[in-house]
Design a protein around this motif. Structure first.
Motif, PDB file in Angstrom:
ATOM      1  N   ASN A  64       0.875  -1.471   0.034  1.00 26.88           N
ATOM      2  CA  ASN A  64      -0.107  -0.067  -0.623  1.00 26.88           C
ATOM      3  C   ASN A  64       1.228   1.120   0.353  1.00 26.88           C
ATOM      4  O   ASN A  64       1.874   0.973   0.240  1.00 26.88           O
ATOM      5  CB  ASN A  64      -0.757  -0.331   1.100  1.00 26.88           C
ATOM      6  N   GLY A  65       0.201   2.141  -0.344  1.00 24.89           N
ATOM      7  CA  GLY A  65       0.652   4.026  -0.574  1.00 24.89           C
ATOM      8  C   GLY A  65       1.712   3.881   0.762  1.00 24.89           C
ATOM      9  O   GLY A  65       2.638   4.642   1.155  1.00 24.89           O
ATOM     10  N   LEU A 183      -2.027  -0.473  -8.477  1.00 27.60           N
ATOM     11  CA  LEU A 183      -2.884  -0.965  -7.532  1.00 27.60           C
ATOM     12  C   LEU A 183      -3.148  -2.170  -8.345  1.00 27.60           C
ATOM     13  O   LEU A 183      -3.195  -3.572  -8.690  1.00 27.60           O
ATOM     14  CB  LEU A 183      -3.616  -0.578  -7.101  1.00 27.60           C
ATOM     15  N   GLU A 382      -4.368   0.983  -0.459  1.00 32.01           N
ATOM     16  CA  GLU A 382      -3.329   1.683  -0.772  1.00 32.01           C
ATOM     17  C   GLU A 382      -2.246   2.912   0.847  1.00 32.01           C
ATOM     18  O   GLU A 382      -0.996   2.978   0.997  1.00 32.01           O
ATOM     19  CB  GLU A 382      -2.857   2.878  -2.028  1.00 32.01           C
TER      20      GLU A 382
END
Length: 438
Positions: A64-65, A183, A382
């Protein structure tokens, strides 16, 4: 992309340094406790694509971010530490040369390389030759230039994953679902073979696994919770729904409402209306009553809900409000309120704006107004933010729901089907549509 590390005795001091030196557009990559205080790593012009490229193969570990930002921050720490070691080695060489009576010109040559550890300078003249140290200095020069390039992300190689036809179609389908290109590509590449439908089901299962939702509701667990987010995201209405649900279940004696919005005229009216209807006390943070003073008085309450002003980084009081939450000696669990109708870029911008408030989760609002929900699910996956609740209407408290991963993904799939059916109906020529009979 400019990355910088800050140290301070407290989070409030660190945030002040970030604001003064990096400005309102700085993105917080990571924050952590260190000996003597806190450390914050920030970035200007942060771009996830550039971050993934600079990390190379390691970027595949970032699910994820939020994890990607942490990895970027850790990489910056390692490079800074290596630069510091290089500067120390060069200083040792310079001192050794000075002790042996080397010429001023030769010492200046070393000084130029020491300066290059921060910003590389190409000297016009290299001075006298240094037979005993030329090889070592050349090696250090190459090492520092390499580290400097890495710090600036100049030598990052773009990823070149092999994508087959099924993976490509799966990625397109996931983007139709509402996920970002990055993603969608990451999920599709994990499907190594087989039919498209198998990959679709596998991707949905990974979405479920990637969505974090708490097992216990705030209403039962209790504590102090603050909702932050832009104006119009639904913070005050959500607090009203939470308060009403709590009163129906536990009564009004153990809950209180607080607002920190002292920046707008009549900002408290809606919250006071909820308080009067539910018979729940409402307190206002102002010049005479600090947040901690009010929370001290309400320490006997099982649940305290804090409403905040919907300020942006350019608004007066933005920094003050976030610092107030961050430096509180009470355990304030700050949650970001995100509207499902927002564009993914706006969601990410809002997250960057409020990330320095030490977010512990989020609440998704206006689910019923969104065409698709993949954008919202992709955002929380994210960023790694746990989803506590979601709302899908104006009914209080009926349209408030405790978030669970499986129902959320199922709802997103149903919303996609409805959207596709509507688009298909719009493409049917008028001559082919059934006519109403009198």
């Amino acid at each position: 992309m400019k990355v910088k590390r800050f140290f301070a005795k407290s989070m409030a001091e660190a945030l002040k340094q970030v604001s003064e030196q990096m400005g309102p557009d700085a993105v917080i990559l990571s924050n952590r406790r260190v000996d003597g205080g806190v450390e914050i790593v920030t970035a200007l012009d942060y771009d996830e694509n550039m971050a993934r490229q600079s990390l190379g193969e390691q970027a595949s570990e970032a699910t994820n971010g939020a994890r990607l930002a942490e990895m970027q921050a850790e990489r910056h720490r390692r490079l800074e530490d290596e630069l510091s070691r290089s500067r120390t080695r060069i200083r040792d060489v310079r001192e050794s040369r000075a002790a042996r009576g080397q010429s001023y010109a030769e010492a200046s040559f070393v000084d130029l390389h020491e300066a290059a550890s921060d910003e590389y300078i190409e000297p016009s003249s290299q001075g006298a030759s240094t037979p005993n140290y030329s090889d070592e200095l050349a090696r250090m020069r190459a090492e520092i230039s390499s580290l400097r390039d890495l710090m600036n992300g100049q030598r990052a190689e773009p990823e070149k994953p092999g994508v087959n036809a099924v993976q490509q179609r799966l990625a397109e389908r996931l983007q139709e679902f509402g996920l970002s290109q990055n993603l969608a590509g990451s999920l599709s590449r994990r499907h190594k073979g087989g039919k498209l439908e198998d990959g679709w089901k596998q991707s949905l299962k990974m979405l479920v696994a990637g969505l974090r939702t708490p097992h216990q509701e705030w209403l039962d667990e209790g504590g102090v919770y603050a909702l932050v987010g832009p104006t119009g995201s639904g913070k005050t209405t959500t607090i009203g729904k939470l308060a009403a649900r709590y009163v129906l279940k536990h009564g009004a004696d153990s809950i209180a409402l607080v607002t920190t919005d002292r920046y707008r005229v009549a900002a408290h009216e809606q919250l006071f209306v909820f308080g009067r209807i539910l018979n729940v006390p409402v307190r206002v943070v102002d010049e005479s009553n600090t947040l901690d003073d009010i929370l001290d008085e309400l320490s006997d309450r099982h649940l305290v809900l804090i409403d905040t002003a919907g300020l942006t980084s350019s608004d007066k009081g933005y920094q003050e409000q976030l610092a107030e939450l961050a430096r509180s000696h009470h355990k304030v669990r700050t949650h970001l309120v995100v509207s499902a109708t927002s564009q993914p870029r706006i969601m990410k911008s809002v997250w960057h704006c409020y990330k320095m408030a030490s977010l512990t989760g989020c609440v998704m609002t206006k689910i019923d107004e969104a065409l698709t929900l993949g954008e919202s699910l992709g955002f929380v996956m994210e960023t790694g933010l746990p989803v506590a609740y979601y709302t899908d209407g104006q009914k209080i408290p009926g349209d408030l729901h405790h978030a669970e991963a499986v129902p959320l993904v199922r709802l997103a799939v149903e919303r996609l089907k409805i959207s596709q059916q509507q688009m298909a109906a719009e493409q049917v020529p008028d001559t082919e549509r059934p006519r109403e009979t009198a």
